[in-house]
Design a protein around this motif. Structure first.
Motif, PDB file in Angstrom:
ATOM      1  N   GLY A 229       0.820  -1.205   0.000  1.00 45.61           N
ATOM      2  CA  GLY A 229       0.000   0.000   0.000  1.00 45.61           C
ATOM      3  C   GLY A 229       0.850   1.250   0.000  1.00 45.61           C
ATOM      4  O   GLY A 229       2.076   1.201   0.013  1.00 45.61           O
ATOM      5  N   LEU A 230       0.177   2.383  -0.037  1.00 47.92           N
ATOM      6  CA  LEU A 230       0.862   3.648   0.043  1.00 47.92           C
ATOM      7  C   LEU A 230      -0.051   4.665   0.695  1.00 47.92           C
ATOM      8  O   LEU A 230      -1.265   4.475   0.784  1.00 47.92           O
ATOM      9  CB  LEU A 230       1.349   4.124  -1.327  1.00 47.92           C
ATOM     10  CG  LEU A 230       0.358   4.395  -2.437  1.00 47.92           C
ATOM     11  CD1 LEU A 230       1.023   5.294  -3.467  1.00 47.92           C
ATOM     12  CD2 LEU A 230      -0.065   3.113  -3.106  1.00 47.92           C
ATOM     13  N   ASP A 231       0.565   5.700   1.230  1.00 45.77           N
ATOM     14  CA  ASP A 231      -0.178   6.823   1.771  1.00 45.77           C
ATOM     15  C   ASP A 231       0.463   8.092   1.229  1.00 45.77           C
ATOM     16  O   ASP A 231       1.296   8.029   0.318  1.00 45.77           O
ATOM     17  CB  ASP A 231      -0.248   6.780   3.307  1.00 45.77           C
ATOM     18  CG  ASP A 231       1.098   6.863   4.005  1.00 45.77           C
ATOM     19  OD1 ASP A 231       2.090   7.309   3.377  1.00 45.77           O
ATOM     20  OD2 ASP A 231       1.175   6.492   5.182  1.00 45.77           O
TER      21      ASP A 231
ATOM     22  N   ALA B 153       4.518   7.713   1.934  1.00 46.63           N
ATOM     23  CA  ALA B 153       5.404   6.573   1.667  1.00 46.63           C
ATOM     24  C   ALA B 153       4.723   5.486   0.841  1.00 46.63           C
ATOM     25  O   ALA B 153       3.498   5.416   0.759  1.00 46.63           O
ATOM     26  CB  ALA B 153       5.902   5.981   2.988  1.00 46.63           C
ATOM     27  N   ILE B 154       5.591   4.649   0.265  1.00 47.58           N
ATOM     28  CA  ILE B 154       5.180   3.395  -0.380  1.00 47.58           C
ATOM     29  C   ILE B 154       5.646   2.302   0.568  1.00 47.58           C
ATOM     30  O   ILE B 154       6.803   2.301   1.003  1.00 47.58           O
ATOM     31  CB  ILE B 154       5.863   3.227  -1.754  1.00 47.58           C
ATOM     32  CG1 ILE B 154       5.550   4.409  -2.669  1.00 47.58           C
ATOM     33  CG2 ILE B 154       5.456   1.897  -2.394  1.00 47.58           C
ATOM     34  CD1 ILE B 154       6.457   4.494  -3.881  1.00 47.58           C
ATOM     35  N   TYR B 155       4.777   1.354   0.881  1.00 48.22           N
ATOM     36  CA  TYR B 155       5.095   0.327   1.873  1.00 48.22           C
ATOM     37  C   TYR B 155       5.251  -1.037   1.203  1.00 48.22           C
ATOM     38  O   TYR B 155       4.393  -1.464   0.430  1.00 48.22           O
ATOM     39  CB  TYR B 155       3.993   0.255   2.933  1.00 48.22           C
ATOM     40  CG  TYR B 155       3.862   1.536   3.695  1.00 48.22           C
ATOM     41  CD1 TYR B 155       4.602   1.757   4.856  1.00 48.22           C
ATOM     42  CD2 TYR B 155       3.018   2.554   3.251  1.00 48.22           C
ATOM     43  CE1 TYR B 155       4.493   2.951   5.556  1.00 48.22           C
ATOM     44  CE2 TYR B 155       2.912   3.748   3.946  1.00 48.22           C
ATOM     45  CZ  TYR B 155       3.648   3.938   5.092  1.00 48.22           C
ATOM     46  OH  TYR B 155       3.549   5.117   5.775  1.00 48.22           O
TER      47      TYR B 155
ATOM     48  N   GLY C  66      12.751  17.560  -4.170  1.00 47.05           N
ATOM     49  CA  GLY C  66      12.182  17.081  -2.916  1.00 47.05           C
ATOM     50  C   GLY C  66      11.375  15.808  -3.114  1.00 47.05           C
ATOM     51  O   GLY C  66      11.513  15.130  -4.140  1.00 47.05           O
ATOM     52  N   PRO C  67      10.522  15.474  -2.142  1.00 49.90           N
ATOM     53  CA  PRO C  67       9.732  14.239  -2.246  1.00 49.90           C
ATOM     54  C   PRO C  67       8.788  14.259  -3.453  1.00 49.90           C
ATOM     55  O   PRO C  67       8.241  15.303  -3.820  1.00 49.90           O
ATOM     56  CB  PRO C  67       8.926  14.222  -0.943  1.00 49.90           C
ATOM     57  CG  PRO C  67       9.643  15.148  -0.019  1.00 49.90           C
ATOM     58  CD  PRO C  67      10.301  16.181  -0.884  1.00 49.90           C
ATOM     59  N   VAL C  68       8.611  13.097  -4.062  1.00 46.86           N
ATOM     60  CA  VAL C  68       7.696  12.941  -5.189  1.00 46.86           C
ATOM     61  C   VAL C  68       6.293  12.724  -4.607  1.00 46.86           C
ATOM     62  O   VAL C  68       6.109  11.939  -3.681  1.00 46.86           O
ATOM     63  CB  VAL C  68       8.117  11.756  -6.078  1.00 46.86           C
ATOM     64  CG1 VAL C  68       7.145  11.565  -7.226  1.00 46.86           C
ATOM     65  CG2 VAL C  68       9.540  11.958  -6.591  1.00 46.86           C
ATOM     66  N   SER C  69       5.302  13.413  -5.142  1.00 46.59           N
ATOM     67  CA  SER C  69       3.941  13.330  -4.608  1.00 46.59           C
ATOM     68  C   SER C  69       3.283  11.999  -4.965  1.00 46.59           C
ATOM     69  O   SER C  69       3.647  11.341  -5.946  1.00 46.59           O
ATOM     70  CB  SER C  69       3.086  14.475  -5.148  1.00 46.59           C
ATOM     71  OG  SER C  69       2.793  14.268  -6.525  1.00 46.59           O
ATOM     72  N   GLN C  70       2.291  11.648  -4.184  1.00 40.95           N
ATOM     73  CA  GLN C  70       1.540  10.427  -4.438  1.00 40.95           C
ATOM     74  C   GLN C  70       0.877  10.483  -5.824  1.00 40.95           C
ATOM     75  O   GLN C  70       0.832   9.479  -6.530  1.00 40.95           O
ATOM     76  CB  GLN C  70       0.492  10.204  -3.352  1.00 40.95           C
ATOM     77  CG  GLN C  70      -0.258   8.888  -3.515  1.00 40.95           C
ATOM     78  CD  GLN C  70      -1.318   8.677  -2.454  1.00 40.95           C
ATOM     79  OE1 GLN C  70      -1.890   9.617  -1.935  1.00 40.95           O
ATOM     80  NE2 GLN C  70      -1.565   7.429  -2.127  1.00 40.95           N
TER      81      GLN C  70
ATOM     82  N   LEU D 253      -3.602  -0.441   3.396  1.00 44.19           N
ATOM     83  CA  LEU D 253      -2.576  -0.668   4.417  1.00 44.19           C
ATOM     84  C   LEU D 253      -3.205  -1.166   5.711  1.00 44.19           C
ATOM     85  O   LEU D 253      -4.240  -0.648   6.130  1.00 44.19           O
ATOM     86  CB  LEU D 253      -1.832   0.635   4.721  1.00 44.19           C
ATOM     87  CG  LEU D 253      -0.798   1.071   3.710  1.00 44.19           C
ATOM     88  CD1 LEU D 253      -0.314   2.484   4.030  1.00 44.19           C
ATOM     89  CD2 LEU D 253       0.366   0.115   3.693  1.00 44.19           C
ATOM     90  N   PRO D 254      -2.565  -2.136   6.354  1.00 44.70           N
ATOM     91  CA  PRO D 254      -3.049  -2.557   7.673  1.00 44.70           C
ATOM     92  C   PRO D 254      -2.956  -1.389   8.662  1.00 44.70           C
ATOM     93  O   PRO D 254      -2.044  -0.564   8.572  1.00 44.70           O
ATOM     94  CB  PRO D 254      -2.082  -3.673   8.075  1.00 44.70           C
ATOM     95  CG  PRO D 254      -1.372  -4.073   6.831  1.00 44.70           C
ATOM     96  CD  PRO D 254      -1.413  -2.889   5.902  1.00 44.70           C
ATOM     97  N   GLU D 255      -3.879  -1.313   9.588  1.00 50.00           N
ATOM     98  CA  GLU D 255      -3.914  -0.212  10.552  1.00 50.00           C
ATOM     99  C   GLU D 255      -2.613  -0.108  11.344  1.00 50.00           C
ATOM    100  O   GLU D 255      -2.145   0.981  11.639  1.00 50.00           O
ATOM    101  CB  GLU D 255      -5.105  -0.369  11.496  1.00 50.00           C
ATOM    102  CG  GLU D 255      -5.329   0.826  12.402  1.00 50.00           C
ATOM    103  CD  GLU D 255      -5.519   2.143  11.652  1.00 50.00           C
ATOM    104  OE1 GLU D 255      -4.990   3.162  12.139  1.00 50.00           O
ATOM    105  OE2 GLU D 255      -6.157   2.160  10.586  1.00 50.00           O
ATOM    106  N   TRP D 256      -2.014  -1.243  11.672  1.00 45.94           N
ATOM    107  CA  TRP D 256      -0.797  -1.194  12.473  1.00 45.94           C
ATOM    108  C   TRP D 256       0.343  -0.476  11.759  1.00 45.94           C
ATOM    109  O   TRP D 256       1.207   0.098  12.402  1.00 45.94           O
ATOM    110  CB  TRP D 256      -0.368  -2.592  12.937  1.00 45.94           C
ATOM    111  CG  TRP D 256       0.264  -3.445  11.878  1.00 45.94           C
ATOM    112  CD1 TRP D 256      -0.353  -4.363  11.088  1.00 45.94           C
ATOM    113  CD2 TRP D 256       1.649  -3.454  11.512  1.00 45.94           C
ATOM    114  NE1 TRP D 256       0.556  -4.947  10.235  1.00 45.94           N
ATOM    115  CE2 TRP D 256       1.799  -4.412  10.484  1.00 45.94           C
ATOM    116  CE3 TRP D 256       2.779  -2.767  11.950  1.00 45.94           C
ATOM    117  CZ2 TRP D 256       3.021  -4.687   9.883  1.00 45.94           C
ATOM    118  CZ3 TRP D 256       4.000  -3.039  11.348  1.00 45.94           C
ATOM    119  CH2 TRP D 256       4.112  -3.989  10.328  1.00 45.94           C
TER     120      TRP D 256
END
Length: 181
Positions: free
Chosen positions: A103-105, A108-110, A136-140, A156-159
């Motif tokens: 997943g991603l938010d 980050a990419i997880y 800088g950071p690349v946007s989602q 993404l899992p909640e944890w």
């Protein structure tokens, strides 16, 4: 630097292996080499994350994402990692690194990555990565434009959210004074 040649070899050979979609699972076969082990003759705990880099590069190369990222001047960086160990990988042992995006938010990419021997998990890690450019950071939004939309139901899992919140350091532009509390 210790895995630079191996990384270049993986990028070269992975681009010639069967194609994958970035949202699929990569399986990279490897063997424990003498440069991977410590005095106990098994893979050093610190080496697992370096080896897992190879798995992520395999996934990016086989999906064509690596070439797209490099053409845009994007580089992947690790933002957070956690790992759990079950069994030790021994010198000369064959194993695979299984890698997939879970997943991603907005930040980050997880990835979930596993070291697997004969269908059995020896170690499992979760890695939060960022893509950065000279600006800088690349946007989602930019990432999804290049990667394509994730599969329906990829959540993404909640944890993971809790882990990132409690584990994260302040951003590079904010102070992070060193003081043991």
């Amino acid at each position: 630097m210790h895995l630079l040649l191996r990384t270049l070899l993986v990028l070269f050979t992975s681009s010639r292996r069967s194609r994958l979609n970035i949202w699929e699972t990569s399986s990279l076969p490897l063997r424990v080499l003498p440069t991977d082990i410590d005095i106990a003759l098994h893979v050093n705990n610190g080496m697992y994350f370096s080896l897992m880099d190879l798995g992520r590069f395999d996934l990016m190369a086989r999906s064509g994402t690596w070439k797209k990222m490099r053409s845009r001047g994007w580089s992947p960086v690790a933002a957070g990692e956690t790992i759990a160990f079950r069994k030790s990988l021994q010198l000369w042992q064959r194993y695979t690194i299984e890698s997939r995006i879970i997943g991603l938010d907005a930040k980050a990419i997880y990835f979930e990555q596993r070291m697997v021997v004969d269908g059995e998990i020896y170690a499992r890690a979760h890695i939060a990565t960022r893509l950065v450019s000279s600006g800088g950071p690349v946007s989602q939004e930019e990432i999804l434009k290049e990667f394509g939309e994730p599969p329906a139901g990829l959540e993404l899992p909640e944890w993971i959210h809790e882990w990132r919140e409690t584990n994260a350091l302040p951003g590079a532009r904010r102070p992070a004074p060193h003081a043991w509390v």
